[in-house]
Design a protein around this motif. Sequence first.
Motif, PDB file in Angstrom:
ATOM      1  N   VAL A  65      -0.790  -4.806  -2.904  1.00  0.00           N
ATOM      2  CA  VAL A  65      -1.443  -4.156  -4.057  1.00  0.00           C
ATOM      3  C   VAL A  65      -2.484  -3.150  -3.578  1.00  0.00           C
ATOM      4  O   VAL A  65      -2.553  -2.028  -4.079  1.00  0.00           O
ATOM      5  N   LEU A  66      -3.286  -3.521  -2.584  1.00  0.00           N
ATOM      6  CA  LEU A  66      -4.327  -2.618  -2.081  1.00  0.00           C
ATOM      7  C   LEU A  66      -3.739  -1.366  -1.427  1.00  0.00           C
ATOM      8  O   LEU A  66      -4.343  -0.300  -1.475  1.00  0.00           O
ATOM      9  N   ALA A  67      -2.553  -1.503  -0.831  1.00  0.00           N
ATOM     10  CA  ALA A  67      -1.945  -0.375  -0.111  1.00  0.00           C
ATOM     11  C   ALA A  67      -0.952   0.412  -0.951  1.00  0.00           C
ATOM     12  O   ALA A  67      -0.326   1.341  -0.446  1.00  0.00           O
ATOM     13  N   ASN A  68      -0.778   0.055  -2.232  1.00  0.00           N
ATOM     14  CA  ASN A  68       0.199   0.716  -3.110  1.00  0.00           C
ATOM     15  C   ASN A  68       1.627   0.551  -2.602  1.00  0.00           C
ATOM     16  O   ASN A  68       2.470   1.424  -2.799  1.00  0.00           O
ATOM     17  N   ASP A  69       1.911  -0.575  -1.970  1.00  0.00           N
ATOM     18  CA  ASP A  69       3.239  -0.864  -1.434  1.00  0.00           C
ATOM     19  C   ASP A  69       4.059  -1.565  -2.516  1.00  0.00           C
ATOM     20  O   ASP A  69       4.146  -2.789  -2.568  1.00  0.00           O
ATOM     21  N   ILE A  70       4.660  -0.782  -3.380  1.00  0.00           N
ATOM     22  CA  ILE A  70       5.339  -1.325  -4.549  1.00  0.00           C
ATOM     23  C   ILE A  70       6.556  -2.171  -4.170  1.00  0.00           C
ATOM     24  O   ILE A  70       6.846  -3.173  -4.834  1.00  0.00           O
ATOM     25  N   GLN A  71       7.267  -1.837  -3.103  1.00  0.00           N
ATOM     26  CA  GLN A  71       8.426  -2.631  -2.694  1.00  0.00           C
ATOM     27  C   GLN A  71       8.009  -4.049  -2.325  1.00  0.00           C
ATOM     28  O   GLN A  71       8.647  -5.021  -2.737  1.00  0.00           O
ATOM     29  N   THR A  72       6.939  -4.178  -1.554  1.00  0.00           N
ATOM     30  CA  THR A  72       6.463  -5.499  -1.158  1.00  0.00           C
ATOM     31  C   THR A  72       5.892  -6.243  -2.360  1.00  0.00           C
ATOM     32  O   THR A  72       6.093  -7.449  -2.497  1.00  0.00           O
ATOM     33  N   CYS A  73       5.213  -5.527  -3.249  1.00  0.00           N
ATOM     34  CA  CYS A  73       4.690  -6.156  -4.474  1.00  0.00           C
ATOM     35  C   CYS A  73       5.817  -6.778  -5.288  1.00  0.00           C
ATOM     36  O   CYS A  73       5.738  -7.935  -5.691  1.00  0.00           O
TER      37      CYS A  73
END
Length: 163
Positions: A59-67
């Motif tokens: 969430v902090l890194a804007n990594d939508i795939q991992t989210c």
Amino acid sequence: AWSGGQAMGYDKQPNDQTQTIDVTPTGNPNRFLWKRQVWKNGRRLSATGHSVEAAIHAVLANDIQTCLANPHLRTWSQALGSTFISVWGRLEDEILHMHNIQRRNKTTNLPYPGTQHATQESEQLMATAQLAGMTELQALQLLASSPFVEIRGQGPYERAMSA
């Protein structure tokens, strides 16, 4: 610190003793370097089964795939919130990137704080390219195409919110 992603700026406070304005730097001049490390750590944590920490990092890194793949973000509202946070973070990154380009092009002997991480800026923008200009409809379509039923938003509440 979890607030390491805050953009650099300045806080101006009046100083009654000296009758001047004190200018204090705030934020993180190394934001893009911080964000790339958080991204990489989130991916590493996800791969090793540390899903709670991976969710925070994603969430902090804007990594939508991992989210969207994380079991702790497996409801429609959590996935939608993570998507919108990531889209907003991408917009912030684009604005800060354009600002850094202008600062790098200025003729000066000393680099401005935060402008020395051009490689990490480019990496972050490439990694979040799918979020650039994402509309609300596209975000909902992204969730609807999820392999996880919980994220698809097929209940009456989710359908009403999506209308």
